[in-house]
Scaffold this motif. Structure first.
Motif, short mmCIF file in Angstrom:
data_model
loop_
_atom_site.label_atom_id
_atom_site.label_comp_id
_atom_site.label_asym_id
_atom_site.label_seq_id
_atom_site.Cartn_x
_atom_site.Cartn_y
_atom_site.Cartn_z
N GLY A 55 35.08 28.33 26.99
CA GLY A 55 35.67 29.64 26.85
C GLY A 55 35.60 30.52 28.07
O GLY A 55 36.07 31.65 28.06
N GLU A 56 35.04 30.01 29.16
CA GLU A 56 34.90 30.81 30.38
C GLU A 56 36.21 30.83 31.16
O GLU A 56 37.02 29.91 31.10
N PHE A 57 36.42 31.92 31.90
CA PHE A 57 37.54 32.03 32.84
C PHE A 57 36.93 31.96 34.24
O PHE A 57 36.28 32.89 34.69
N LEU A 58 37.14 30.83 34.92
CA LEU A 58 36.58 30.63 36.25
C LEU A 58 37.71 30.57 37.26
O LEU A 58 38.68 29.85 37.09
N GLY A 70 41.35 31.57 23.44
CA GLY A 70 40.01 31.00 23.40
C GLY A 70 39.80 29.81 24.29
O GLY A 70 38.75 29.16 24.24
N CYS A 71 40.78 29.44 25.13
CA CYS A 71 40.66 28.28 26.00
C CYS A 71 39.68 28.55 27.14
O CYS A 71 39.46 29.69 27.54
N THR A 72 39.14 27.48 27.68
CA THR A 72 38.49 27.54 28.98
C THR A 72 39.60 27.53 30.03
O THR A 72 40.54 26.76 29.92
N VAL A 73 39.49 28.39 31.04
CA VAL A 73 40.51 28.45 32.08
C VAL A 73 39.86 28.22 33.44
O VAL A 73 38.85 28.86 33.78
N VAL A 74 40.45 27.30 34.22
CA VAL A 74 40.08 27.11 35.62
C VAL A 74 41.32 27.48 36.43
O VAL A 74 42.36 26.83 36.32
N PHE A 75 41.21 28.53 37.22
CA PHE A 75 42.36 29.20 37.83
C PHE A 75 42.21 29.19 39.35
O PHE A 75 41.29 29.81 39.90
N VAL A 76 43.08 28.47 40.04
CA VAL A 76 43.06 28.42 41.50
C VAL A 76 43.87 29.58 42.05
O VAL A 76 45.00 29.84 41.62
N ALA A 102 41.29 37.24 41.58
CA ALA A 102 40.07 36.61 41.06
C ALA A 102 39.16 37.65 40.40
O ALA A 102 38.61 37.42 39.32
N ILE A 103 39.00 38.81 41.04
CA ILE A 103 38.14 39.85 40.47
C ILE A 103 38.72 40.38 39.17
O ILE A 103 37.99 40.66 38.22
N LEU A 104 40.03 40.50 39.11
CA LEU A 104 40.69 41.03 37.91
C LEU A 104 40.53 40.10 36.72
O LEU A 104 40.35 40.54 35.58
N LEU A 105 40.56 38.78 36.97
CA LEU A 105 40.65 37.82 35.87
C LEU A 105 39.35 37.12 35.50
O LEU A 105 39.13 36.80 34.33
N ALA A 106 38.49 36.84 36.46
CA ALA A 106 37.43 35.85 36.26
C ALA A 106 36.17 36.39 35.59
O ALA A 106 35.80 37.54 35.75
N ALA A 130 33.30 46.41 41.84
CA ALA A 130 34.45 45.61 42.26
C ALA A 130 34.61 45.66 43.77
O ALA A 130 34.91 44.64 44.41
N LEU A 131 34.40 46.84 44.37
CA LEU A 131 34.52 46.97 45.82
C LEU A 131 33.43 46.17 46.52
O LEU A 131 33.68 45.53 47.56
N GLU A 132 32.22 46.18 45.97
CA GLU A 132 31.12 45.40 46.54
C GLU A 132 31.43 43.91 46.47
O GLU A 132 31.22 43.16 47.44
N LEU A 133 31.93 43.47 45.34
CA LEU A 133 32.27 42.05 45.18
C LEU A 133 33.40 41.66 46.13
O LEU A 133 33.36 40.58 46.73
N ARG A 134 34.40 42.52 46.28
CA ARG A 134 35.50 42.22 47.20
C ARG A 134 34.97 42.03 48.62
O ARG A 134 35.37 41.10 49.33
N ARG A 135 34.06 42.90 49.05
CA ARG A 135 33.49 42.77 50.40
C ARG A 135 32.74 41.45 50.56
O ARG A 135 32.86 40.78 51.58
N ALA A 136 31.97 41.08 49.54
CA ALA A 136 31.20 39.85 49.62
C ALA A 136 32.12 38.62 49.68
O ALA A 136 31.88 37.69 50.46
N LEU A 137 33.16 38.62 48.86
CA LEU A 137 34.09 37.50 48.87
C LEU A 137 34.85 37.41 50.19
O LEU A 137 35.07 36.31 50.73
N ARG A 138 35.28 38.56 50.72
CA ARG A 138 35.96 38.57 52.01
C ARG A 138 35.05 38.03 53.11
O ARG A 138 35.49 37.29 54.00
#
Length: 280
Positions: free
Chosen positions: A47-50, A200-206, A213-217, A250-258
């Motif tokens: 059920g996770e969205f990754l 209710g599906c598990t989603v693996v999203f490239v 990614a931040i919006l969905l995962a 969200a801003l902190e996560l964006r900086r880390a991912l960048r």
């Protein structure tokens, strides 16, 4: 927001989820002498969205194709609820970037009913499933149209409905909104979050889009630059839904991912004999 390559997947809290747990266990993928993916390990909860994120050419789509059963790993294993992935399976639904995967000569309803039809469902069951999932993606009123009569975003929703009509436990999505304009893409992202929660599906999203990614995962897994790409880091997205892009977390996560992806891009350039610092 926590960065940890050992971060454990968090099982979905909603009752009645139909997703399956996915395990990527020390997977190597090779094409002849080319080493695409190296020693990749990742657990994804039912059920996770990754979201899989990383530099272009890092093997995200290759790993997804292997999960779908299209590409056999050279070493290691892929399992869904403990059962090995040995080839394409209705339990694993694949949504491609291009809506050209739809059959232009079939109506929208016939496209969505195609999977149930191939699985031997009765005509009544086929139509009932098609109507159910077209309603889920908001296209019940387009059932008798042909794909050529729909916009790009609508065709992508038909493709999602066609995959869900097979009632898979895992949905694999390869940059499904990459070819859409910015406004349509935003609408589809919002729709995807709603559809995932309803199915209710598990989603693996490239994706290559950090904001997407931040919006969905629930979690974002970052891959290193290729060749021989592997897992660099995993972040849990501890933000309430629907998400606010201006939230400080969200801003902190964006900086880390960048920063993570920037490190990998610079490494790839150096490996090609270029010095990104000199380019500045």
């Amino acid at each position: 927001m926590t960065k940890a390559i050992q971060a454990e997947p968090k099982a979905a809290e909603t009752d009645g989820r139909s997703g399956a747990a996915v395990r990527v266990d020390s997977v190597d993928i090779r094409f002849g002498s080319f080493h695409a993916v190296h020693d990749m390990s990742l657990d994804i909860a039912a059920g996770e969205f990754l979201c899989l994120l990383g530099p272009s050419g890092c093997g995200k789509s290759t790993l997804l194709s292997s999960l779908a059963g299209f590409v056999a790993p050279h070493r290691g294993g892929l399992t869904v609820d403990g059962a090995p992935v040995t080839g394409p399976d209705p339990e694993l639904g694949m949504v491609f970037q291009s809506s050209e995967a739809l059959f232009d000569w079939l109506t929208v309803r016939q496209n969505v009913a195609f999977g149930p039809r191939m699985r031997g469902r009765s005509r009544a069951e086929q139509n009932a499933l098609a109507d159910e999932y077209l309603a889920l993606v908001g296209l019940r009123h387009c059932a008798d149209r042909f794909p050529s009569q729909l916009s790009g975003g609508m065709r992508q929703r038909v493709q999602i409905a066609r995959v869900l009509a097979n009632q898979p436990r895992v949905v694999l999505m390869d940059e499904p909104f990459g070819a859409l304009d910015a406004q349509t893409r935003q609408v589809m992202q919002e729709e995807m979050a709603r559809i995932w929660q309803a199915s209710g599906c598990t989603v693996v999203f490239v994706t290559h889009d950090i904001d997407e990614a931040i919006l969905l995962a629930d979690r974002v897994a970052v891959m290193t630059a290729g060749p021989a790409a592997t897992l660099k880091s995993v972040y849990r997205v501890d933000l309430p839904r629907p998400r606010d892009e201006s939230d400080p977390a969200a801003l902190e996560l964006r900086r880390a991912l960048r920063q993570d992806i920037g490190e990998e891009v610079r490494k790839a350039l150096r490996d090609q004999g270029l010095d990104p610092e000199e380019e500045r």
